[in-house]
Enzyme design. Structure first.
Site, PDB file in Angstrom:
ATOM      1  N   ASP A 118      38.551  40.714  36.795  1.00 43.51           N
ATOM      2  CA  ASP A 118      37.547  40.713  35.736  1.00 43.51           C
ATOM      3  C   ASP A 118      38.006  40.066  34.437  1.00 43.51           C
ATOM      4  O   ASP A 118      37.229  39.927  33.511  1.00 43.51           O
ATOM      5  CB  ASP A 118      37.101  42.140  35.431  1.00 43.51           C
ATOM      6  CG  ASP A 118      38.179  42.935  34.700  1.00 43.51           C
ATOM      7  OD1 ASP A 118      39.376  42.681  34.950  1.00 43.51           O
ATOM      8  OD2 ASP A 118      37.830  43.810  33.889  1.00 43.51           O
TER       9      ASP A 118
ATOM     10  N   ASP B 142      42.755  43.118  41.261  1.00 41.10           N
ATOM     11  CA  ASP B 142      43.393  43.451  39.998  1.00 41.10           C
ATOM     12  C   ASP B 142      43.158  44.939  39.746  1.00 41.10           C
ATOM     13  O   ASP B 142      42.207  45.519  40.266  1.00 41.10           O
ATOM     14  CB  ASP B 142      42.778  42.599  38.886  1.00 41.10           C
ATOM     15  CG  ASP B 142      43.300  42.964  37.516  1.00 41.10           C
ATOM     16  OD1 ASP B 142      44.528  42.966  37.349  1.00 41.10           O
ATOM     17  OD2 ASP B 142      42.477  43.246  36.625  1.00 41.10           O
TER      18      ASP B 142
ATOM     19  N   ASP C  88      42.781  36.549  35.162  1.00 40.78           N
ATOM     20  CA  ASP C  88      42.533  36.509  36.608  1.00 40.78           C
ATOM     21  C   ASP C  88      41.907  35.186  37.050  1.00 40.78           C
ATOM     22  O   ASP C  88      41.845  34.907  38.248  1.00 40.78           O
ATOM     23  CB  ASP C  88      41.597  37.652  37.022  1.00 40.78           C
ATOM     24  CG  ASP C  88      42.196  39.026  36.779  1.00 40.78           C
ATOM     25  OD1 ASP C  88      43.398  39.179  37.045  1.00 40.78           O
ATOM     26  OD2 ASP C  88      41.479  39.923  36.322  1.00 40.78           O
TER      27      ASP C  88
END
Length: 698
Positions: free
Chosen positions: A586, A387, A590
């Protein structure tokens, strides 16, 4: 060694017979110390009695046989019995207890073999001493009965040596947890409702309590500063030795160390919810879990012990039928040698002890493995999906551009956007609100606030409908961005994330937010590529902004404009293409992708949901931890394979020799004492090899 086994208090595993590990880690290692002291005391007594016993019984091997010159055979046997009985009964009693449990539970293990071997040698020798006339000629050598008190005693002593070494090694493997436990504060300075202060134990702290932290003290729990300022040494969490400045509104983590200033904090997480407590729990759970490779050892152990008992019985039968005289004596001693040398203690230790050492080593590096399976699978990863926000970047975006596109001024664009975003917890929203505070822009009050995941937010302000979000948000709301699209593309080309602001269906401004890339990210990704890992950036950002970040970091592939609910689907597509995927993220959005990937990697600086969904957590939120995790996984699996080789090699080579395979050609027989030494050496080899992981370069 078997996580499914649970009981109150310390004891032995009913499946493998080994000592149980405490379920909840504690600084109080009294139970482990008591067991180690008990085994050490038994070893001391056993060794003290076995040395003279061996000298007396093996005196005939010495030139001139000095023992038999003053001690006739019968009194000598009774002296040997007196010396051997404390060893083979009292010192060996824990082994016989576990032997009985293995038979009662029908889980044959290494203590089954030890109990059979030592028990047979001692009981035969006892009866031969007390009732020598009971045995026929086939047991006698030149008319004399041989006794094996020294063999049984030496076997017990060597097994005790192995047990003491194992207990000491297991204490060393749990040292990482004890170090973590030692980091926590022991008490806190509680501020009462009347302003009075007192030091109280941490167990008495509740969420919402106000605590005073004085200069140089450890911060007791996780919370938020409400008054005062200081600098805090957060190296436990971040790994950075430079203290971080803290002021009212900033979060602080329990067990980190306050600097020269003092402050008052509000407790937000206490007890098992603090970051340190969760780290300790994750390490303890990982050490108790079983790696998939352990299935091989379990499968082998399932048939190994019964097979050894059969081999020992066949050995006894063959020597009794066709062996040289005294046949029965040879049959007994060779059967005992088979039972002792085949003890699968090294096989039982091979995987668990390496996992315990590896998870402890990982914790010291800021890498938390959720379970043993994660340790094993990490090494197979060939694709890393990351990400962007909070993983590649700092996760603390800054407002850098405010561009009016209508009749209202820059300050009004910011006021509208910040007022609306005040109801959102997204990092981009935080950047806009903080940007308004820095520019001293007074905020209003929004009504009918709505958040559209992956697109933006909307509400009513001053009686007008206000929309703030990406181009998809504007399109779904029927707002024409027109010429502003070109300007937005320019901002994206500079690495900014662009949000459109509309009021009453008219575009009134653009806001650009930039999130700086973490200083360590480029080096970490370069190292991963050199390790053969294909890197993929997956983000909800548009392709232009994502491309700027990817180009700066040398990322192999970019997946942009990905909505949160699509992230797990993208991971699944990569897996369908034959990739072994690790996903690093994080945020809450996600979590599904972290769970879908073969290995989910959460940033310790991220959300609790992400950490719960991941197999690996990087406490310091640094991608270099992925490199360390990959290398540690590879070293651990290599170490386990080495351990399994040691375990199998000793047994494969030792059992035929113990059975007498060399006797027809070389006239060599393996004494049970030598068999016990070889068995202990195999365990020591496995333990020593596993402990190498504690200092192996990563």
């Amino acid at each position: 060694m078997h996580p499914e086994v649970r009981q109150l208090g310390p004891g032995d595993c009913p499946i493998c017979g080994m000592s149980l590990e405490p379920n909840a880690p504690s600084l109080d290692d009294g139970a482990e110390e008591a067991e180690l002291r008990d085994m050490s005391r038994r070893l001391l007594v056993s060794a003290t009695l076995t040395v003279p016993l061996a000298f007396i019984s093996m005196g005939g091997l010495l030139h001139g046989d000095p023992v038999s010159s003053w001690l006739p055979p019968t009194p000598r046997r009774y002296l040997e019995l007196a010396l051997a009985t404390p060893v083979c009964v009292w010192a060996a009693w824990p082994f016989f207890q576990r032997f009985g449990v293995s038979l009662r539970n029908r889980h044959l293990n290494m203590f089954t073999l030890i109990g059979l071997g030592v028990g047979a040698a001692y009981l035969y020798s006892l009866v031969a001493t007390v009732l020598p006339g009971f045995f026929p000629e086939s047991f006698r050598d030149a008319g004399e009965l041989q006794v094996y008190f020294e063999g049984a005693s030496v076997i017990v002593t060597l097994i005790l040596v192995g047990q003491v070494l194992e207990l000491r090694a297991r204490r060393r493997t749990s040292s990482a947890i004890r170090q973590l436990l030692g980091m926590s504060a022991k008490s806190a300075r509680l501020i009462g409702p009347d302003g009075a202060e007192e030091d109280v134990p941490l167990d008495d702290i509740r969420i919402g309590d106000l605590l005073r932290v004085r200069p140089g003290e450890k911060i007791p729990v996780d919370g938020v500063i409400t008054e005062g300022s200081s600098s805090v040494d957060q190296s436990m969490v971040t790994g950075e030795p430079v203290p971080v400045a803290k002021q009212p509104g900033d979060e602080v983590v329990g067990a980190t160390v306050n600097g020269a200033g003092g402050f008052v904090m509000r407790a937000e997480k206490v007890g098992s919810e603090t970051l340190l407590a969760r780290i300790i729990t994750m390490v303890a759970q990982a050490q108790r879990s079983r790696a998939p490779i352990q299935k091989l050892a379990d499968a082998v152990s399932g048939w190994f012990v019964p097979a050894v008992v059969v081999v020992a019985a066949v050995t006894f039968g063959l020597w009794a039928a066709v062996g040289p005289q005294p046949r029965m004596a040879h049959a007994l001693i060779n059967a005992v040698a088979v039972l002792i040398i085949a003890c699968p203690c090294a096989l039982g230790l091979a995987t668990p002890i390496s996992i315990m050492v590896a998870t402890g080593r990982g914790a010291s590096l800021g890498i938390l493995f959720r379970d043993a399976e994660a340790v094993e699978v990490v090494r197979t990863v060939d694709t890393l999906v990351v990400d962007k926000t909070g993983t590649l970047t700092e996760g603390k975006p800054h407002l850098v551009s405010i561009i009016p596109t209508g009749e209202i001024q820059e300050a009004e664009v910011l006021r509208l956007a910040a007022t609306l975003e005040r109801g959102s917890e997204h990092p981009l929203a935080t950047a806009i609100v903080e940007g308004a505070e820095e520019r001293e822009v007074a905020l209003g009050k929004a009504e009918d606030f709505t958040s559209v995941t992956g697109k933006g937010v909307s509400g009513r302000l001053d009686g007008k409908a206000v929309h703030l979000g990406n181009h998809a948000m504007m399109a779904s709301s029927g707002i024409d961005c027109g010429a502003a699209l070109e300007r937005a593309e320019e901002l994206r080309g500079m690495g900014q994330t662009v949000m459109f602001l509309a009021q009453d269906a008219h575009l009134v401004g653009l806001l650009g937010v930039a999130d700086p890339i973490k200083a360590s990210t480029a080096d970490a990704l370069a190292t991963l590529r050199s390790e053969g890992i294909h890197t993929v950036m997956m983000t909800g950002d548009n392709p232009t902004t994502a491309g700027v970040v990817a180009e700066a970091l040398g990322i192999d592939e970019v997946l942009a404009d990905v909505l949160p609910e699509q992230k797990a689907e993208k991971v699944l597509e990569l897996q369908a293409a034959g990739k072994v995927v690790a996903m690093a993220g994080d945020g809450i959005n996600d979590a599904p992708a972290l769970a879908q990937a073969q290995v989910g990697i959460a940033m310790g600086t991220g959300t609790d949901v992400a950490m719960e969904s991941a197999g690996v957590t990087l406490v310091r939120g640094d991608l270099r931890g992925i490199v360390d995790a990959l290398r540690l996984s590879r070293r651990t699996m290599a170490n386990i394979r080495q351990n399994l080789f040691f375990a199998f090699a000793y047994n494969t080579a030792g059992i035929p020799i113990a059975a007498g395979a060399l006797y027809p050609w070389f006239g060599l027989l393996l004494s049970p004492m030598i068999a016990a030494a070889a068995m202990s050496l195999s365990s020591v080899s496995v333990i020593g090899n596993a402990l190498r992981l504690r200092g192996a370069p990563i």
